[in-house]
Structure formats: structure tokens, C-alpha cells
Design a protein around this motif. Structure first.
Motif, PDB file in Angstrom:
ATOM      1  N   ILE A  90       0.830  -1.204   0.000  1.00 31.86           N
ATOM      2  CA  ILE A  90       0.000   0.000   0.000  1.00 31.86           C
ATOM      3  C   ILE A  90       0.867   1.257   0.000  1.00 31.86           C
ATOM      4  O   ILE A  90       0.556   2.256  -0.652  1.00 31.86           O
ATOM      5  CB  ILE A  90      -0.951  -0.006   1.213  1.00 31.86           C
ATOM      6  CG1 ILE A  90      -1.971  -1.138   1.055  1.00 31.86           C
ATOM      7  CG2 ILE A  90      -1.664   1.333   1.371  1.00 31.86           C
ATOM      8  CD1 ILE A  90      -2.822  -1.368   2.296  1.00 31.86           C
ATOM      9  N   GLY A  91       1.989   1.204   0.750  1.00 33.36           N
ATOM     10  CA  GLY A  91       2.885   2.361   0.803  1.00 33.36           C
ATOM     11  C   GLY A  91       3.375   2.773  -0.571  1.00 33.36           C
ATOM     12  O   GLY A  91       3.390   3.964  -0.916  1.00 33.36           O
TER      13      GLY A  91
ATOM     14  N   SER B 298       4.109   1.647 -13.034  1.00 28.71           N
ATOM     15  CA  SER B 298       5.157   0.619 -13.014  1.00 28.71           C
ATOM     16  C   SER B 298       6.194   0.787 -11.905  1.00 28.71           C
ATOM     17  O   SER B 298       6.531  -0.199 -11.242  1.00 28.71           O
ATOM     18  CB  SER B 298       5.856   0.583 -14.375  1.00 28.71           C
ATOM     19  OG  SER B 298       6.889  -0.370 -14.377  1.00 28.71           O
ATOM     20  N   PRO B 299       6.757   1.971 -11.644  1.00 28.05           N
ATOM     21  CA  PRO B 299       7.837   2.053 -10.642  1.00 28.05           C
ATOM     22  C   PRO B 299       7.442   1.541  -9.262  1.00 28.05           C
ATOM     23  O   PRO B 299       8.103   0.680  -8.689  1.00 28.05           O
ATOM     24  CB  PRO B 299       8.156   3.555 -10.610  1.00 28.05           C
ATOM     25  CG  PRO B 299       7.715   4.066 -11.917  1.00 28.05           C
ATOM     26  CD  PRO B 299       6.497   3.278 -12.276  1.00 28.05           C
ATOM     27  N   GLY B 300       6.337   2.054  -8.724  1.00 23.92           N
ATOM     28  CA  GLY B 300       5.913   1.642  -7.392  1.00 23.92           C
ATOM     29  C   GLY B 300       5.470   0.199  -7.346  1.00 23.92           C
ATOM     30  O   GLY B 300       5.687  -0.511  -6.361  1.00 23.92           O
TER      31      GLY B 300
ATOM     32  N   GLY C  94       7.571   5.952  -0.159  1.00 21.48           N
ATOM     33  CA  GLY C  94       7.038   4.617   0.124  1.00 21.48           C
ATOM     34  C   GLY C  94       7.463   4.118   1.497  1.00 21.48           C
ATOM     35  O   GLY C  94       6.670   3.506   2.222  1.00 21.48           O
ATOM     36  N   PHE C  95       8.723   4.421   1.881  1.00 25.41           N
ATOM     37  CA  PHE C  95       9.223   4.003   3.194  1.00 25.41           C
ATOM     38  C   PHE C  95       8.455   4.702   4.314  1.00 25.41           C
ATOM     39  O   PHE C  95       8.054   4.066   5.297  1.00 25.41           O
ATOM     40  CB  PHE C  95      10.708   4.316   3.305  1.00 25.41           C
ATOM     41  CG  PHE C  95      11.268   4.144   4.691  1.00 25.41           C
ATOM     42  CD1 PHE C  95      11.497   2.884   5.210  1.00 25.41           C
ATOM     43  CD2 PHE C  95      11.536   5.246   5.479  1.00 25.41           C
ATOM     44  CE1 PHE C  95      11.994   2.717   6.489  1.00 25.41           C
ATOM     45  CE2 PHE C  95      12.027   5.100   6.766  1.00 25.41           C
ATOM     46  CZ  PHE C  95      12.256   3.828   7.275  1.00 25.41           C
ATOM     47  N   VAL C  96       8.234   5.983   4.179  1.00 21.23           N
ATOM     48  CA  VAL C  96       7.529   6.743   5.224  1.00 21.23           C
ATOM     49  C   VAL C  96       6.104   6.230   5.395  1.00 21.23           C
ATOM     50  O   VAL C  96       5.644   5.960   6.521  1.00 21.23           O
ATOM     51  CB  VAL C  96       7.527   8.251   4.885  1.00 21.23           C
ATOM     52  CG1 VAL C  96       6.612   9.000   5.856  1.00 21.23           C
ATOM     53  CG2 VAL C  96       8.939   8.810   4.948  1.00 21.23           C
TER      54      VAL C  96
ATOM     55  N   ILE D  79       4.480   4.011   8.680  1.00 17.23           N
ATOM     56  CA  ILE D  79       3.308   4.432   9.456  1.00 17.23           C
ATOM     57  C   ILE D  79       2.272   3.308   9.513  1.00 17.23           C
ATOM     58  O   ILE D  79       1.708   3.010  10.573  1.00 17.23           O
ATOM     59  CB  ILE D  79       2.693   5.698   8.840  1.00 17.23           C
ATOM     60  CG1 ILE D  79       3.675   6.877   8.974  1.00 17.23           C
ATOM     61  CG2 ILE D  79       1.363   6.031   9.502  1.00 17.23           C
ATOM     62  CD1 ILE D  79       3.240   8.121   8.226  1.00 17.23           C
ATOM     63  N   ILE D  80       2.063   2.644   8.371  1.00 20.43           N
ATOM     64  CA  ILE D  80       1.067   1.561   8.330  1.00 20.43           C
ATOM     65  C   ILE D  80       1.546   0.362   9.130  1.00 20.43           C
ATOM     66  O   ILE D  80       0.758  -0.295   9.833  1.00 20.43           O
ATOM     67  CB  ILE D  80       0.768   1.170   6.870  1.00 20.43           C
ATOM     68  CG1 ILE D  80       0.220   2.371   6.090  1.00 20.43           C
ATOM     69  CG2 ILE D  80      -0.234   0.022   6.827  1.00 20.43           C
ATOM     70  CD1 ILE D  80       0.008   2.107   4.616  1.00 20.43           C
ATOM     71  N   VAL D  81       2.853   0.044   9.048  1.00 15.28           N
ATOM     72  CA  VAL D  81       3.409  -1.076   9.818  1.00 15.28           C
ATOM     73  C   VAL D  81       3.209  -0.830  11.315  1.00 15.28           C
ATOM     74  O   VAL D  81       2.752  -1.701  12.055  1.00 15.28           O
ATOM     75  CB  VAL D  81       4.903  -1.278   9.505  1.00 15.28           C
ATOM     76  CG1 VAL D  81       5.566  -2.172  10.557  1.00 15.28           C
ATOM     77  CG2 VAL D  81       5.081  -1.897   8.131  1.00 15.28           C
TER      78      VAL D  81
END
Length: 464
Positions: free
Chosen positions: A49-50, A65-67, A135-137, A141-143
């Protein structure tokens, strides 16, 4: 006996009285496994999802494509690093902060690794760093949020203690015992008789879903209870009086007992997963050979194709092992009281060939499929097996420690040449030393190494 075991497992005991409790559909171990699965799934979804949100924010399309590619690449690496750092261990259920930090560290390491790979392969696109950072940020938060929810859910499902514990009071005084099921050993007919395989099977079945066993007993029974706990693969302590200090004599005098550490639940799951993959392929590949062998046995002599014998396996629990019948049916030895000799008159012509080539062991592939055996592990012995006219456990009490892991179709002792009839004390001691060494050295790679070595000893001079 099976119904008695079920009654014991489904009953709540007190030292004064045995009473029934409402049967629960799931053990604590099953609930923990479910929560671990939810944690893995939510962490994987958090990464996915991130990166989808990163796509939506930076490119205006969540499935660009990238994400999409970076998310798919990150998930398996992230989960592998998390498992390796104990981000999904028992502590994750009641110490969520530490497990969450380990999980975030695994995520950070994953994204750093992917960045290095992209740079090293010279395929880093200018907008990749922004995708990775955002994506990391978002994933972090979701983790963190998912871990908080899982922690609250775990407390509700498992209570204050995520472990399933059992107290056994065996002939000693005790004070009030709260929040733990208690068994009065005498009233329940339980005793640590290491010369009685049926009693060991009963205790093994009782401990099947238990994580920790606490025993309070007189000094003279300390070592017997310690050996029972070690051999069933359950964590436990032996006390002089319940809620007193552990007995000083715990495990004393039992050679190597303190060094024998049973496989953890995660290790057993990994071992089981490898077994299922390999044994499924082996059964498909060897099916024609097994069919030909079955026909040959039936044509030569009257009787069943398979020989079934009761043996002790993982956790000292009895199971039925299967082999192709190699002896005349009327002369078969159900208890294994007599070891097979080189010119044994009980063995048929087909039997002599399949024993020499180890073909008689092939039906044990189905034991592996059913979960009572593994491809690699200590070989299970017949209950009546003897060396120098003594039962194996009469020669060395540490014999029972080999049951702390799943018995195998092949093992370290077999690839070292210790196979065939166990006639002398030295024969048993050599096998036992290898079995205990195997438990200590276990890894998936070690299992594969032993499997590869097995092909070199399929035909052996002691295979009679």
C-alpha cells in the motif's frame, strides 16, 4: 487410551479435584500462529500500500510501473529480514514496541538494499529515490499502526500470558495456584516412568499443545521428570515445591541433557514445509517402483503388502510406521524383539532384496506426508529393540532425548554407516551420539546435506 488422553487434554485440573472445563476450539498455540500470520500479512500489505500511495501522489496513478515493481521486490526481502530479526517472535505479542522497531529496521534495510542494487546495476531512474523515500515513510506508518492493532488483538485473544502453561504437582505440598491449570499427578495416574513407552506416549500427548510445564516433585523424581520434559521437546522446570527456587539437581547426571535443545516451533514449520515439497515429488517419482514392489511381495508370499509397527516418535508419542513386508507374515515380529540377522530365515527372497536396497523403507514417504515422520531425523526404533540383551533406554537414559525432534527416513547416523541391526552397546552409543549431534546442528542446509549423502548408502553391507 486415546480417549483418556483427550479427556486429560480437555480437562482443567486442581491438586484437590479434577473438574471439566468448557472445551476451547483453539489452543493458545493455534491462536498465536493465527496472530503471527496476521502480522505477516499486514506488514506485507503495508509495504504494498505504501508504494501504491507513493505512485498515486507522485505519478497520479497508483498502479504505475515504478511503485508496483519496487513494492513486489520489497515484500519478500522485508519479510525474510523481519523473520530473521525476530520481529514475529513471541515477544511481538506482549512487547509490541521492540518488535515494531525490529520490523521498521528490517523495512529500512530492505529499501537501502534495493537502492544499492539499483545503483549497482545502473538502472536507478531519477524519480526512484523519491518513490523509495515516500514509500518508506508511508509503509512505516502503516506497519506501526498494524502492529498496534495486532498487539491489542493478541491481548484480547491470549490474555496477559501468551503461553499455554501447565503445573504438575507430584507428591509435594503446594500453596494456592492461580491462572494456571494444575494436575495432581497421582490422581491423574501420571508418573515419569522412563521404562514405560505407553506412559511416555500419554505424557507426550498431554504436552502436545503446551508451551511450558512446571513440575513440583520429590528430589528422587527430579531427574526422571527433567528427562521426560527434555525428550518431549517442551520447555519446563522441576521444583522441590511449587513457587520455590528450581531444584539444584535439575538435569544433573544426565549426559549432554543441558546441551540438547529441541527445535523451535518456527524451525519445525520450516522443516515441515521442506518435507512436504520434497516428499510430494519423491512419491510421484517413485510410484512405479513401489507398485512393482507391491506386486512382487504379493506374488511370492501370502499376507499383507505393508508391515505396520508401533514406534515412539516426536515428543515420545506413539505412531504407526509403514514398510514393505519383507518377512513371512506368520513370522513377522510386531514388537521388534528379535533383531534381523544376515541369514535370517524369516526374510523372503523379495524381502532380502528390498532390505538390501532400502526399498522396504519407501512406504515411510507416506509417514512423512502425514507428518509423523520427516525425511531427515533420528531413525525410530521398535519398542522391543535390544542391544546386548538390554532395551535401548536401559543402556543409556539419554536415548529418550532423540525424541525431541521428528524421527526421520534417514539421518546423520545412517549416512555415517551406523545402520542395520543394533547388536551391541557400541552400536547403540554410536547411533545415539549422532542423533543428538544432529538435533544440535540442525538447519535446512544440514538436512539437504544428509539427504544428498543418503544416496551413497542406499545399498549397504548391513542392509539385511
Amino acid at each position: 487410551m486415546t480417549s483418556t488422553i483427550r479427556n486429560l487434554q480437555n480437562a482443567s485440573f486442581t491438586a484437590a479435584k479434577i473438574t471439566k472445563k468448557k472445551e476451547s476450539s483453539l489452543t493458545k498455540r493455534s491462536r498465536r500462529a493465527g496472530i503471527y500470520s496476521i502480522m505477516l500479512l499486514t506488514d506485507a500489505l503495508a509495504v504494498w500500500i505504501g508504494f501504491l500511495i507513493s505512485n498515486a501522489v507522485l505519478l497520479g496513478h497508483p498502479f504505475a510501473s515504478p511503485g508496483l515493481k519496487l513494492g513486489l521486490l520489497s515484500i519478500p526481502i522485508f519479510l525474510a529480514l523481519g523473520l530473521n530479526s525476530n520481529a514475529y517472535g513471541r515477544t511481538a505479542l506482549f512487547k509490541s514496541a521492540g518488535a515494531t522497531v525490529r520490523s521498521l529496521a528490517a523495512l529500512f534495510a530492505t529499501l537501502v538494499l534495493i537502492s544499492f542494487v539499483l545503483v549497482g546495476l545502473s538502472i536507478l531512474i531519477p524519480h526512484h529515490p523519491s518513490f523509495i523515500a515516500l514509500g518508506f515513510v508511508i509503509s512505516s506508518i502503516i506497519v506501526a499502526g498494524g502492529r498496534y492493532v495486532c498487539h491489542r488483538f493478541a491481548k484480547r485473544m491470549l490474555g496477559a500470558n501468551p503461553l499455554s502453561e501447565l503445573v504438575i504437582v507430584d507428591g509435594v505440598p503446594h500453596g494456592p495456584i492461580f491462572d494456571q491449570p494444575v494436575i495432581d499427578a497421582k490422581k491423574a495416574g501420571l508418573h515419569p516412568d522412563i521404562s514405560d513407552p505407553v506412559m511416555l506416549d500419554r505424557l507426550g500427548n498431554l504436552f502436545r499443545s503446551i508451551d511450558r510445564v512446571i513440575v513440583a516433585c520429590p528430589v528422587e523424581r527430579h531427574q526422571d521428570w527433567a528427562l521426560v520434559l527434555k525428550s518431549t521437546g517442551v520447555t519446563g522446570e522441576v521444583y522441590r515445591h511449587y513457587r520455590s527456587a528450581p531444584a539444584d539437581t535439575y538435569a544433573r547426571g544426565l549426559l549432554n541433557i543441558s546441551q540438547v535443545k529441541p527445535l523451535t516451533r518456527v524451525q519445525l514449520w520450516l522443516k515441515r514445509a521442506m518435507d512436504l515439497v520434497l516428499v510430494s515429488l519423491a512419491i510421484l517419482f517413485l510410484a512405479p517402483l513401489m507398485l512393482i514392489t507391491a506386486i512382487a511381495i504379493k506374488l511370492e508370499s501370502r499376507g499383507p503388502i505393508l508391515f505396520k509397527q508401533q514406534r515412539l516418535g516426536h515428543g515420545n508419542r506413539l505412531f504407526n510406521i509403514y514398510k514393505f513386508r519383507s518377512m513371512r507374515d506368520e513370522m513377522s515380529d510386531a514388537n521388534g524383539d528379535r533383531s534381523t540377522g544376515r541369514d535370517d530365515d524369516r526374510v523372503t527372497r523379495v524381502g532380502r532384496f528390498i532390505r538390501a536396497t532400502s526399498i522396504d523403507e519407501l512406504p515411510q514417504l507416506f509417514n512423512v506426508l502425514f507428518g509423523t515422520m520427516s525425511l531427515v531425523g533420528p531413525r525410530p526404533h521398535a519398542l522391543g529393540s535390544k542391544a546386548d540383551s538390554k532395551l535401548f533406554w536401559e543402556i543409556d537414559r539419554n536415548y529418550w532425548l532423540r525424541h525431541a525432534t521428528v524421527p526421520g527416513l534417514t539421518g546423520l547416523a545412517q549416512v555415517r554407516g551406523f545402520r542395520g541391526a543394533t547388536m551391541t552397546r557400541a552400536d547403540l552409543e554410536q547411533r545415539l551420539a549422532s542423533d543428538l549431534e544432529y538435533i544440535q546442528r540442525w538447519s535446512l542446509g544440514f538436512d539437504l546435506f544428509i539427504l544428498a549423502r543418503t544416496f551413497g548408502v542406499v545399498i549397504h553391507r548391513n542392509g539385511f
